[in-house]
Scaffold this active site. Sequence first.
Site, PDB file in Angstrom:
ATOM      1  N   CYS A 110     -20.545  14.998  13.696  1.00 30.89           N
ATOM      2  CA  CYS A 110     -19.321  15.741  13.482  1.00 30.89           C
ATOM      3  C   CYS A 110     -19.376  16.352  12.090  1.00 30.89           C
ATOM      4  O   CYS A 110     -20.215  16.000  11.278  1.00 30.89           O
ATOM      5  CB  CYS A 110     -18.102  14.838  13.620  1.00 30.89           C
ATOM      6  SG  CYS A 110     -17.989  13.989  15.213  1.00 30.89           S
TER       7      CYS A 110
ATOM      8  N   ARG B  71     -22.438  21.194  13.885  1.00 35.24           N
ATOM      9  CA  ARG B  71     -22.480  19.733  13.952  1.00 35.24           C
ATOM     10  C   ARG B  71     -21.551  19.165  15.013  1.00 35.24           C
ATOM     11  O   ARG B  71     -21.631  17.979  15.336  1.00 35.24           O
ATOM     12  CB  ARG B  71     -22.103  19.137  12.591  1.00 35.24           C
ATOM     13  CG  ARG B  71     -23.204  19.232  11.554  1.00 35.24           C
ATOM     14  CD  ARG B  71     -22.740  18.638  10.237  1.00 35.24           C
ATOM     15  NE  ARG B  71     -23.867  18.492   9.316  1.00 35.24           N
ATOM     16  CZ  ARG B  71     -24.503  17.359   9.072  1.00 35.24           C
ATOM     17  NH1 ARG B  71     -24.137  16.269   9.700  1.00 35.24           N
ATOM     18  NH2 ARG B  71     -25.496  17.306   8.225  1.00 35.24           N
TER      19      ARG B  71
ATOM     20  N   TRP C 171     -17.752  16.209  17.725  1.00 36.63           N
ATOM     21  CA  TRP C 171     -18.640  16.052  18.873  1.00 36.63           C
ATOM     22  C   TRP C 171     -18.299  14.700  19.477  1.00 36.63           C
ATOM     23  O   TRP C 171     -18.460  13.663  18.843  1.00 36.63           O
ATOM     24  CB  TRP C 171     -20.103  16.112  18.439  1.00 36.63           C
ATOM     25  CG  TRP C 171     -21.082  16.055  19.561  1.00 36.63           C
ATOM     26  CD1 TRP C 171     -21.527  17.098  20.317  1.00 36.63           C
ATOM     27  CD2 TRP C 171     -21.751  14.884  20.045  1.00 36.63           C
ATOM     28  NE1 TRP C 171     -22.430  16.654  21.243  1.00 36.63           N
ATOM     29  CE2 TRP C 171     -22.597  15.298  21.116  1.00 36.63           C
ATOM     30  CE3 TRP C 171     -21.737  13.539  19.712  1.00 36.63           C
ATOM     31  CZ2 TRP C 171     -23.393  14.411  21.821  1.00 36.63           C
ATOM     32  CZ3 TRP C 171     -22.523  12.654  20.415  1.00 36.63           C
ATOM     33  CH2 TRP C 171     -23.349  13.108  21.459  1.00 36.63           C
TER      34      TRP C 171
ATOM     35  N   ASN D 116     -16.984  10.601  10.801  1.00 39.49           N
ATOM     36  CA  ASN D 116     -18.241  10.903  11.466  1.00 39.49           C
ATOM     37  C   ASN D 116     -19.005   9.590  11.600  1.00 39.49           C
ATOM     38  O   ASN D 116     -19.097   8.821  10.651  1.00 39.49           O
ATOM     39  CB  ASN D 116     -19.055  11.900  10.643  1.00 39.49           C
ATOM     40  CG  ASN D 116     -20.359  12.288  11.320  1.00 39.49           C
ATOM     41  OD1 ASN D 116     -20.529  12.077  12.513  1.00 39.49           O
ATOM     42  ND2 ASN D 116     -21.274  12.863  10.554  1.00 39.49           N
ATOM     43  N   GLY D 117     -19.567   9.327  12.798  1.00 45.98           N
ATOM     44  CA  GLY D 117     -20.314   8.095  13.012  1.00 45.98           C
ATOM     45  C   GLY D 117     -19.711   7.279  14.135  1.00 45.98           C
ATOM     46  O   GLY D 117     -18.923   7.781  14.942  1.00 45.98           O
TER      47      GLY D 117
ATOM     48  N   GLU E 107     -42.149  19.986  24.290  1.00 50.32           N
ATOM     49  CA  GLU E 107     -41.196  20.737  23.480  1.00 50.32           C
ATOM     50  C   GLU E 107     -40.660  21.942  24.250  1.00 50.32           C
ATOM     51  O   GLU E 107     -39.464  22.259  24.175  1.00 50.32           O
ATOM     52  CB  GLU E 107     -41.872  21.176  22.175  1.00 50.32           C
ATOM     53  CG  GLU E 107     -41.031  22.055  21.280  1.00 50.32           C
ATOM     54  CD  GLU E 107     -39.780  21.373  20.745  1.00 50.32           C
ATOM     55  OE1 GLU E 107     -38.962  22.067  20.116  1.00 50.32           O
ATOM     56  OE2 GLU E 107     -39.603  20.149  20.967  1.00 50.32           O
TER      57      GLU E 107
ATOM     58  N   LYS F 211     -36.710  22.535  25.100  1.00 50.80           N
ATOM     59  CA  LYS F 211     -35.983  23.736  24.695  1.00 50.80           C
ATOM     60  C   LYS F 211     -35.303  24.398  25.894  1.00 50.80           C
ATOM     61  O   LYS F 211     -34.156  24.833  25.800  1.00 50.80           O
ATOM     62  CB  LYS F 211     -36.930  24.733  24.026  1.00 50.80           C
ATOM     63  CG  LYS F 211     -37.376  24.340  22.645  1.00 50.80           C
ATOM     64  CD  LYS F 211     -36.219  24.418  21.654  1.00 50.80           C
ATOM     65  CE  LYS F 211     -36.523  23.646  20.387  1.00 50.80           C
ATOM     66  NZ  LYS F 211     -36.381  22.203  20.532  1.00 50.80           N
TER      67      LYS F 211
ATOM     68  N   GLU G 203     -32.338  22.282  26.951  1.00 46.94           N
ATOM     69  CA  GLU G 203     -31.310  22.215  25.913  1.00 46.94           C
ATOM     70  C   GLU G 203     -30.363  23.403  25.959  1.00 46.94           C
ATOM     71  O   GLU G 203     -29.146  23.225  25.868  1.00 46.94           O
ATOM     72  CB  GLU G 203     -31.958  22.189  24.525  1.00 46.94           C
ATOM     73  CG  GLU G 203     -32.349  20.825  24.010  1.00 46.94           C
ATOM     74  CD  GLU G 203     -32.888  20.912  22.601  1.00 46.94           C
ATOM     75  OE1 GLU G 203     -32.433  20.123  21.756  1.00 46.94           O
ATOM     76  OE2 GLU G 203     -33.762  21.752  22.330  1.00 46.94           O
TER      77      GLU G 203
ATOM     78  N   HIS H 151     -50.980  12.650  40.352  1.00 43.92           N
ATOM     79  CA  HIS H 151     -50.461  11.281  40.393  1.00 43.92           C
ATOM     80  C   HIS H 151     -48.962  11.233  40.682  1.00 43.92           C
ATOM     81  O   HIS H 151     -48.334  10.206  40.451  1.00 43.92           O
ATOM     82  CB  HIS H 151     -50.775  10.564  39.076  1.00 43.92           C
ATOM     83  CG  HIS H 151     -52.233  10.384  38.819  1.00 43.92           C
ATOM     84  ND1 HIS H 151     -52.999   9.450  39.478  1.00 43.92           N
ATOM     85  CD2 HIS H 151     -53.079  11.068  38.006  1.00 43.92           C
ATOM     86  CE1 HIS H 151     -54.247   9.540  39.069  1.00 43.92           C
ATOM     87  NE2 HIS H 151     -54.328  10.514  38.171  1.00 43.92           N
TER      88      HIS H 151
ATOM     89  N   LYS I 120     -26.117  19.132  16.234  1.00 42.08           N
ATOM     90  CA  LYS I 120     -27.327  19.292  15.445  1.00 42.08           C
ATOM     91  C   LYS I 120     -27.809  17.999  14.806  1.00 42.08           C
ATOM     92  O   LYS I 120     -28.954  17.608  14.973  1.00 42.08           O
ATOM     93  CB  LYS I 120     -27.079  20.354  14.367  1.00 42.08           C
ATOM     94  CG  LYS I 120     -28.298  20.665  13.518  1.00 42.08           C
ATOM     95  CD  LYS I 120     -29.409  21.281  14.344  1.00 42.08           C
ATOM     96  CE  LYS I 120     -30.592  21.681  13.517  1.00 42.08           C
ATOM     97  NZ  LYS I 120     -31.696  22.195  14.343  1.00 42.08           N
TER      98      LYS I 120
END
Length: 611
Positions: free
Chosen positions: A2, A27, A75, A100-101, A484, A488, A491, A507, A606
């Site tokens: 946040c 954030r 968030w 925040n947390g 990656e 992306k 996301e 497999h 973020k």
Amino acid sequence: MCGIVGGVADGDVLPHILEGLRRLEYRGYDSAGVALVSAAGGIVRRRSVGRVAELSALIARDALEGSIGIGHTRWATHGGVVEHNAHPLLSGEDIAVVHNGIIENFAELRQELQAQGYVFGSETDTEVIAHLIHRERSRRPDLLSACRAAMEQLRGAFAIAVLSRSDPDRLCVARMGCPLLLGLAESGQYFASDVAALLPVTRRVVYLEDGDLAEVTRSGIRIEDARGQVVARQEHWSQLSPAAIDLGPYRHFMQKEIHEQPRAIADTLEGALQGPFSLQDLWGQEARERLGHVERVLFLASGTSHYASLVGRQWVETIAGIPAHAELGHEYRYRDSIPNPNQLIVTLSQSGETLDTWEALRRAKDLGHEETLSICNVAESAIPRASALRFITRAGPEIGVASTKAFTTQLVALYLLALSLAILRGRLDDASLAQHLEHLRELPGGVQQALNLEPQIQLWAQRFADKDHALFLGRGLHYPIALEGALKLKEISYIHAEAYPAGELKHGPLALVDQHMPVVVIAPNDRLLEKLAANMQEVRARGGELYVFADLDSHFEAAAGIHVIRLPRYAGLLSPVLHAIPVQLLAYHAALVKGTDVDRPRNLAKAVTVE
């Protein structure tokens, strides 16, 4: 994950808080709110679900103003995205808190407070902080001592800011495991969870340490450490330019940051390429002593940084001949691990505040690992400060939630680490080192050439936009780039994507392949190319459509069901850096076609400062 901002000013502080929230919105962007001490002496609060712009419109209609206030962009962790869970949270009419947390013992504290008559209006863990401080304020002479007493009852990670009607000329802020810093200005004193929020008013900043509690007034700041002792923390002049966090001519920060990679890589490499290759200059004065006896390397990271460490692991083994392992920080910290005093612990984090990685570093140090090295993009953050050695990448601020330039600058830092370890082990003579450094000098130009392929990748993105699933394949050094690329794509476009080493197809994953699933292949012209070509034939035999990122000197040709884009000539061991560019662009343009929020994808933020 946040954003927190606020301050005490000579004039109206509200415009600064709203601008700070706008800069912190990457954030957290589920909801936003502010609380002020009004001219009449009471607390005025405004909250809204959605973006900061909606909060600003709400405040403009009410014509609010005040000289002392706190703000928050959220968030969601505890409780849904509804207004009654938005910060600031109140206790009665006296205490307002932003946080925040995560408070790990909030359930037992909530039960205790309810038994004492406190009524909860939200599902958040934050509300227990407000009620705790309210209770302690009734027992103590001032807000600072009430906050200290409340902090001692909290378990978890937090950054908090507290406003009190009973103390209308001061604020209190505290930090434990989540970033928080103070800003010193002529017009007043400010605080935020990110320096970007403070740049419009000041570049003089003080970073709080874990356990710090600070009182903020118009005339100055007073900081106490975890023991309650008054301390003086070092003042810094932020080198971050306000222009660096402006969008400029780009549509999105992600687009801007993708295109900033040639410069970011060149800046990160500058110290290694401008003069003699110096271990001390790269890693710190104790580098030769601490790295010289390393027998093993353990990389600890999360998310995109973990994928960078998967590449770095292979570079360290190939170039330096040292066994290496890469592990997710949140897994390492909870399992039994066998300490090795000659093992180097390398942590990677864009923000330097990633809680999983920070706690993993603390776990490693508790086990007796003294040789620690941090690769980070923020010099004054917690992880590099807690490490014996550090390398600060020069990517500049990264605002888009999906990491791009932070990833590629981490890669080049890891390559430098592999070279450094190889030198200490006597595996690189001067001629070999010079050749490696020449390849690094050519890298920014190669990245720019990869960026020039954007128009072709845009055409591919149009084919992806109506798909529900995608598969990414790579081998060796390029399997992490496939990981990656898949990350992306999911996301920011919300297309479900998975990545596999290409040899794993038979497999199990081959069962998923049909004409409706595009298969992206990272196909550099390396020693595994023939093996990879056989894996591609397995896909075509099942009707799968291939999208191949190859090199200029490879022999793949476009055909029915096979689309090929050629990157610059094969870059050897540095090829993963070049191949990271097209998968970033593919995800970005697929998201554009789908119309998703590129910079602020749903459910994500973020800086991951919660577990």
